[in-house]
Motif scaffolding. Structure first.
Motif, PDB file in Angstrom:
ATOM      1  N   LYS A   1      55.967  86.422  73.953  1.00  0.00           N
ATOM      2  CA  LYS A   1      54.504  86.357  73.981  1.00  0.00           C
ATOM      3  C   LYS A   1      53.903  87.120  72.803  1.00  0.00           C
ATOM      4  N   SER A   2      54.550  88.194  72.372  1.00  0.00           N
ATOM      5  CA  SER A   2      54.078  88.924  71.197  1.00  0.00           C
ATOM      6  C   SER A   2      54.323  88.117  69.925  1.00  0.00           C
ATOM      7  N   HIS A   3      55.494  87.478  69.866  1.00  0.00           N
ATOM      8  CA  HIS A   3      55.772  86.589  68.733  1.00  0.00           C
ATOM      9  C   HIS A   3      54.740  85.465  68.670  1.00  0.00           C
ATOM     10  N   ALA A   4      54.350  84.924  69.838  1.00  0.00           N
ATOM     11  CA  ALA A   4      53.361  83.853  69.884  1.00  0.00           C
ATOM     12  C   ALA A   4      51.997  84.339  69.412  1.00  0.00           C
ATOM     13  N   LEU A   5      51.651  85.581  69.747  1.00  0.00           N
ATOM     14  CA  LEU A   5      50.383  86.151  69.285  1.00  0.00           C
ATOM     15  C   LEU A   5      50.386  86.303  67.768  1.00  0.00           C
ATOM     16  N   LEU A   6      51.518  86.708  67.206  1.00  0.00           N
ATOM     17  CA  LEU A   6      51.642  86.779  65.753  1.00  0.00           C
ATOM     18  C   LEU A   6      51.472  85.392  65.147  1.00  0.00           C
ATOM     19  N   ALA A   7      52.078  84.386  65.750  1.00  0.00           N
ATOM     20  CA  ALA A   7      51.942  83.011  65.254  1.00  0.00           C
ATOM     21  C   ALA A   7      50.472  82.579  65.278  1.00  0.00           C
ATOM     22  N   MET A   8      49.758  82.956  66.317  1.00  0.00           N
ATOM     23  CA  MET A   8      48.344  82.613  66.404  1.00  0.00           C
ATOM     24  C   MET A   8      47.546  83.315  65.311  1.00  0.00           C
ATOM     25  N   ASP A   9      47.876  84.562  65.046  1.00  0.00           N
ATOM     26  CA  ASP A   9      47.215  85.319  63.979  1.00  0.00           C
ATOM     27  C   ASP A   9      47.447  84.644  62.625  1.00  0.00           C
ATOM     28  N   ILE A  10      48.669  84.167  62.399  1.00  0.00           N
ATOM     29  CA  ILE A  10      48.974  83.437  61.171  1.00  0.00           C
ATOM     30  C   ILE A  10      48.092  82.192  61.078  1.00  0.00           C
ATOM     31  N   GLY A  11      47.976  81.460  62.190  1.00  0.00           N
ATOM     32  CA  GLY A  11      47.161  80.257  62.202  1.00  0.00           C
ATOM     33  C   GLY A  11      45.695  80.530  61.906  1.00  0.00           C
ATOM     34  N   LEU A  12      45.180  81.637  62.411  1.00  0.00           N
ATOM     35  CA  LEU A  12      43.772  81.983  62.176  1.00  0.00           C
ATOM     36  C   LEU A  12      43.484  82.259  60.706  1.00  0.00           C
ATOM     37  N   ASN A  13      44.510  82.612  59.950  1.00  0.00           N
ATOM     38  CA  ASN A  13      44.326  82.938  58.541  1.00  0.00           C
ATOM     39  C   ASN A  13      44.642  81.781  57.600  1.00  0.00           C
ATOM     40  N   LEU A  14      45.134  80.671  58.141  1.00  0.00           N
ATOM     41  CA  LEU A  14      45.374  79.494  57.323  1.00  0.00           C
ATOM     42  C   LEU A  14      44.073  78.731  57.094  1.00  0.00           C
TER      43      LEU A  14
END
Length: 252
Positions: free
Chosen positions: A16-29
């Motif tokens: 779930k923490s890895h998924a939150l990091l993935a979401m953060d990456i998406g927000l910056n694309l």
């Protein structure tokens, strides 16, 4: 769990923490990489949907035969109950999320030989056909949305898994568009470089993910591991990515 050995015990990053990091990456694309603006929020939400209901502490399900915390890459079978639970939950949240979750399961489990897994994938594929028709979506645009999410997931995993610990070769990640590859390299400073640079909003970005460490190496049952993890005191890993290029070109 994403498990990495340390001097004493283990470093654990929950999915779930890895998924939150993935979401953060998406927000910056660059949002231009996401072709269906209407489903931007649902798309970002779906990044974490496939990691719901993890982990479940029961007997020795999260331990290796020797009693070490079990890394997800060491699991031999698909957790079909977890996958079905995620698919069911998504239906009550957003039919578009069902499309994204289904695409991810197809990627993960398409080569699995278990008959029940293949039946599950076939059912999800059929459901997605109905959803795409009902929402009047373009299949190519839906596929592009999934590639966006897949890139975020792949980049997050590469960072969380310490893929650079034992070798210095860049990690290849499929580009969001086209047939190109994005190369993720770790610099001597410990920072990271993406080449070619994908369309982030900034030339340098720092992401974080929470992790936990254990005090011992081996456990008799899940409950011992659970008690050894103080969830009120996470530690934080920082990943700084720097720009090197801009256009994703195919490797030659």
């Amino acid at each position: 769990m994403i498990v990495t050995p340390i001097d004493k015990g283990w470093q654990i990053i929950f999915h779930k923490s890895h998924a939150l990091l993935a979401m953060d990456i998406g927000l910056n694309l660059d949002p231009k990489l996401w072709p269906i603006k209407k489903y931007w929020a649902a798309g970002l939400s779906s990044i974490g949907e496939h990691d719901n209901n993890q982990p479940k502490w029961y007997q020795r399900e999260n331990l290796t035969a020797s009693g070490a915390p079990l890394d997800y890459r060491q699991r031999e079978k698909v957790d079909l109950n977890q996958a079905k639970s995620v698919a069911k939950s998504a239906k009550y949240k957003s039919s578009f999320i069902v499309l994204m979750v289904s695409s991810h399961f197809q990627k993960l489990y398409k080569d699995d030989k278990e008959l029940e897994v293949q039946k599950f994938l076939e059912k999800m594929s059929a459901d997605c056909g109905v959803i795409i028709t009902n929402l009047q979506l373009d299949k190519d645009q839906v596929a592009q949305c999934y590639e966006f999410l897949r890139f975020c997931d792949d980049l997050s995993l590469a960072l969380c898994q310490n893929d650079f610990e034992n070798h210095k070769d860049p990690v290849e990640i499929d580009a969001i568009e086209g047939e190109g590859k994005i190369l993720l390299s770790q610099l001597p400073s410990g920072q990271f470089q993406l080449h070619p640079w994908v369309l982030f909003n900034e030339n340098e970005l720092t992401f974080t993910v929470e992790y936990f460490t254990t005090s011992t190496d081996f456990y008799k049952e899940d409950e011992e591991l659970k008690k050894d993890l103080d969830l009120l005191y996470p530690k934080e890993k920082r990943f700084t990515l720097k720009k090197k290029g801009q256009i994703a070109l195919p490797l030659t």
